[in-house]
Structure formats: structure tokens, C-alpha cells
Design a protein around this motif. Structure first.
Motif, mmCIF file in Angstrom:
data_model
loop_
_atom_site.group_PDB
_atom_site.id
_atom_site.type_symbol
_atom_site.label_atom_id
_atom_site.label_comp_id
_atom_site.label_asym_id
_atom_site.label_seq_id
_atom_site.Cartn_x
_atom_site.Cartn_y
_atom_site.Cartn_z
ATOM 1 N N LYS A 84 0.844 -1.195 0.000
ATOM 2 C CA LYS A 84 0.000 0.000 0.000
ATOM 3 C C LYS A 84 0.874 1.238 0.000
ATOM 4 O O LYS A 84 2.003 1.220 0.489
ATOM 5 C CB LYS A 84 -0.949 -0.015 1.188
ATOM 6 C CG LYS A 84 -0.287 -0.105 2.533
ATOM 7 C CD LYS A 84 -1.344 -0.199 3.627
ATOM 8 C CE LYS A 84 -0.887 -1.019 4.783
ATOM 9 N NZ LYS A 84 -1.081 -2.415 4.691
ATOM 10 N N LEU A 85 0.333 2.315 -0.555
ATOM 11 C CA LEU A 85 1.024 3.593 -0.566
ATOM 12 C C LEU A 85 0.879 4.277 0.780
ATOM 13 O O LEU A 85 -0.212 4.301 1.351
ATOM 14 C CB LEU A 85 0.425 4.522 -1.627
ATOM 15 C CG LEU A 85 0.794 4.247 -3.067
ATOM 16 C CD1 LEU A 85 -0.019 5.163 -3.978
ATOM 17 C CD2 LEU A 85 2.262 4.435 -3.306
ATOM 18 N N LYS A 86 1.984 4.818 1.264
ATOM 19 C CA LYS A 86 1.944 5.638 2.471
ATOM 20 C C LYS A 86 2.813 6.868 2.217
ATOM 21 O O LYS A 86 3.917 6.753 1.702
ATOM 22 C CB LYS A 86 2.475 4.886 3.688
ATOM 23 C CG LYS A 86 1.533 3.815 4.182
ATOM 24 C CD LYS A 86 1.899 3.390 5.582
ATOM 25 C CE LYS A 86 0.882 2.389 6.092
ATOM 26 N NZ LYS A 86 1.157 2.025 7.470
ATOM 27 N N THR A 87 2.292 8.013 2.568
ATOM 28 C CA THR A 87 3.040 9.259 2.446
ATOM 29 C C THR A 87 3.291 9.772 3.849
ATOM 30 O O THR A 87 2.388 9.809 4.682
ATOM 31 C CB THR A 87 2.240 10.296 1.636
ATOM 32 O OG1 THR A 87 1.945 9.737 0.358
ATOM 33 C CG2 THR A 87 3.030 11.571 1.452
ATOM 34 N N ARG A 88 4.532 10.131 4.099
ATOM 35 C CA ARG A 88 4.851 10.665 5.421
ATOM 36 C C ARG A 88 5.560 11.997 5.253
ATOM 37 O O ARG A 88 6.210 12.258 4.247
ATOM 38 C CB ARG A 88 5.665 9.685 6.243
ATOM 39 C CG ARG A 88 6.984 9.344 5.675
ATOM 40 C CD ARG A 88 7.690 8.274 6.511
ATOM 41 N NE ARG A 88 8.863 7.850 5.798
ATOM 42 C CZ ARG A 88 10.029 8.471 5.849
ATOM 43 N NH1 ARG A 88 10.184 9.524 6.616
ATOM 44 N NH2 ARG A 88 11.045 8.052 5.144
ATOM 45 N N LYS A 89 5.397 12.825 6.258
ATOM 46 C CA LYS A 89 5.990 14.150 6.282
ATOM 47 C C LYS A 89 7.137 14.130 7.293
ATOM 48 O O LYS A 89 7.001 13.537 8.364
ATOM 49 C CB LYS A 89 4.942 15.182 6.689
ATOM 50 C CG LYS A 89 5.372 16.610 6.602
ATOM 51 C CD LYS A 89 4.199 17.525 6.948
ATOM 52 C CE LYS A 89 4.662 18.948 7.073
ATOM 53 N NZ LYS A 89 3.579 19.843 7.461
ATOM 54 N N ASP A 97 10.444 21.120 5.494
ATOM 55 C CA ASP A 97 9.431 20.075 5.486
ATOM 56 C C ASP A 97 9.521 19.316 4.166
ATOM 57 O O ASP A 97 9.612 19.922 3.099
ATOM 58 C CB ASP A 97 8.026 20.659 5.635
ATOM 59 C CG ASP A 97 7.749 21.108 7.065
ATOM 60 O OD1 ASP A 97 8.476 20.661 7.979
ATOM 61 O OD2 ASP A 97 6.814 21.897 7.263
ATOM 62 N N ARG A 98 9.515 17.989 4.257
ATOM 63 C CA ARG A 98 9.585 17.132 3.081
ATOM 64 C C ARG A 98 8.484 16.091 3.170
ATOM 65 O O ARG A 98 8.013 15.762 4.253
ATOM 66 C CB ARG A 98 10.948 16.413 3.027
ATOM 67 C CG ARG A 98 12.169 17.307 3.051
ATOM 68 C CD ARG A 98 12.475 17.944 1.716
ATOM 69 N NE ARG A 98 12.588 16.983 0.660
ATOM 70 C CZ ARG A 98 13.722 16.557 0.130
ATOM 71 N NH1 ARG A 98 14.861 17.031 0.571
ATOM 72 N NH2 ARG A 98 13.719 15.683 -0.846
ATOM 73 N N ARG A 99 8.095 15.563 2.030
ATOM 74 C CA ARG A 99 7.114 14.483 1.963
ATOM 75 C C ARG A 99 7.720 13.363 1.131
ATOM 76 O O ARG A 99 8.364 13.608 0.123
ATOM 77 C CB ARG A 99 5.821 14.964 1.321
ATOM 78 C CG ARG A 99 5.087 16.000 2.171
ATOM 79 C CD ARG A 99 3.838 16.520 1.486
ATOM 80 N NE ARG A 99 2.768 15.555 1.417
ATOM 81 C CZ ARG A 99 1.930 15.279 2.417
ATOM 82 N NH1 ARG A 99 2.057 15.902 3.569
ATOM 83 N NH2 ARG A 99 0.967 14.402 2.268
ATOM 84 N N ASP A 152 16.724 10.346 -2.132
ATOM 85 C CA ASP A 152 15.352 9.853 -2.101
ATOM 86 C C ASP A 152 15.196 8.625 -1.221
ATOM 87 O O ASP A 152 14.251 8.510 -0.471
ATOM 88 C CB ASP A 152 14.867 9.522 -3.507
ATOM 89 C CG ASP A 152 14.562 10.756 -4.311
ATOM 90 O OD1 ASP A 152 14.360 10.617 -5.520
ATOM 91 O OD2 ASP A 152 14.543 11.857 -3.732
ATOM 92 N N ILE A 153 16.113 7.667 -1.301
ATOM 93 C CA ILE A 153 15.943 6.426 -0.557
ATOM 94 C C ILE A 153 16.674 6.465 0.779
ATOM 95 O O ILE A 153 16.287 5.804 1.724
ATOM 96 C CB ILE A 153 16.390 5.203 -1.401
ATOM 97 C CG1 ILE A 153 15.978 3.884 -0.741
ATOM 98 C CG2 ILE A 153 17.876 5.228 -1.651
ATOM 99 C CD1 ILE A 153 14.526 3.601 -0.760
ATOM 100 N N ASN A 154 17.723 7.242 0.890
ATOM 101 C CA ASN A 154 18.528 7.207 2.111
ATOM 102 C C ASN A 154 18.010 8.127 3.198
ATOM 103 O O ASN A 154 18.396 7.982 4.349
ATOM 104 C CB ASN A 154 19.984 7.550 1.803
ATOM 105 C CG ASN A 154 20.648 6.434 1.058
ATOM 106 O OD1 ASN A 154 20.286 5.284 1.228
ATOM 107 N ND2 ASN A 154 21.609 6.756 0.224
#
Length: 166
Positions: A84-89, A97-99, A152-154
Motif C-alpha cells: 500500500k502507498l503511504k506518504t509521510r511528512k 518540510d519534506r514528503r 530519495d531512498i537514504n
């Protein structure tokens, strides 16, 4: 008004972009695996030239999937993921602030192990037969994939003061 239910489900088939990073989170006594997954699609442009498009996905796995990933998944492995997709801040090192949108794994199926997988020791031969078309460049398409940007991944902050890292 009716009780309409919704669905958050993702199914991806692609190649792992780099070896999974396994981390133990002491505050919740759980392991987490994170890695990037590349999916490819293409189209014919107006000049009848084939164009490939690679999309990178940030993958997060918890629980029993972590052991499966640790033992069987490495850079180049072809896998199927259901999740499932999850977006976190979150805030980066500069306080901005990043998402981030991630796919949280519910189920993982290994379709093809990479030659670099830990299941093949240095002296062990892979006895799978190869057709002349395959030759020794079985993963030539994977080698053409550009790695994802490191940030992006780290940038996966772990806050041990909170019981839920998301």
C-alpha cells in the motif's frame, strides 16, 4: 449516505536498484528493510524510436518480510510486491518540510534472484541453462537502469523517541 469503502493497493513487478538496507529499531524491537525498485515501461515516439521510461519506487518492509528480503533479495533481483502507498511528512537536515511516498510491503514474491544474490557462493555454479540469446548478459537491461538519487531512498529518519516511526 452509503458507507463506501476505498482501497489502497499497489502491485509492482520490477528490479531491485541496490542491496536492501536492513535496520533494527530498538524502541519498537522490530526490523525494517528499505530499498529502491525500478519499473520500466516504454513507447514508440514520432520517429519510430523506442523510448524507455524508468520509475523508481521507495520500498519499506516490516516483520517476516524482512527476513525473506535479507536472505533472498539483492541488487538486480526481479520481484513482485503487493502493498500500500503511504506518504509521510518529515524534516530534512536543513529544517525543510519534506514528503515521501513509499510502498509498504504486505507480500513479496521473488521472481528471479540476482547473480549477486547471497544464495550463490563464489565457488558455486549456477546450473540454469542459458539460451544463446541470453549469453552472459542476462542482466544487461538492469545494468542500463540509472540508480535513484541517493537522497530519495537514504533519507529515512528514525526517531527512537516515538513508538511509531511513521
Amino acid at each position: 449516505m452509503s458507507h463506501v469503502r476505498s482501497l489502497n493497493k499497489v502491485i509492482l513487478v520490477g528490479r531491485v536498484g541496490k542491496d536492501p538496507e536492513i535496520t533494527h529499531i530498538p524502541s519498537i524491537e522490530k526490523d525494517v528493510a528499505k530499498f529502491s525498485l525500478a519499473t520500466n515501461e516504454g513507447y514508440m515516439d514520432q520517429n519510430k524510436q523506442w523510448k524507455d521510461i524508468t520509475e523508481w519506487h521507495n520500498i519499506i518492509a516490516w516483520g517476516w518480510n524482512v527476513q525473506k528480503i535479507e536472505k533472498n533479495v539483492s541488487k538486480g533481483s526481479m520481484i513482485l510486491i503487493e502493498g500500500k502507498l503511504k506518504t509521510r511528512k518529515w524534516q530534512d537536515k536543513n529544517g525543510q518540510d519534506r514528503r515521501t511516498t513509499e510502498i509498504h510491503v504486505d507480500n513479496l514474491v521473488i521472481l528471479e534472484k540476482s547473480d549477486r544474490s547471497s544464495s550463490y557462493s563464489a565457488g558455486q555454479q549456477d546450473d540454469r541453462s542459458q539460451s544463446p540469446e541470453q549469453g552472459t548478459d542476462q542482466f544487461s537491461q538492469q545494468d542500463q537502469i540509472k540508480p535513484p538519487p541517493e537522497k530519495d531512498i537514504n533519507e529515512f529518519p528514525y526517531d527512537e523517541s516515538d513508538s511509531d516511526p511513521f
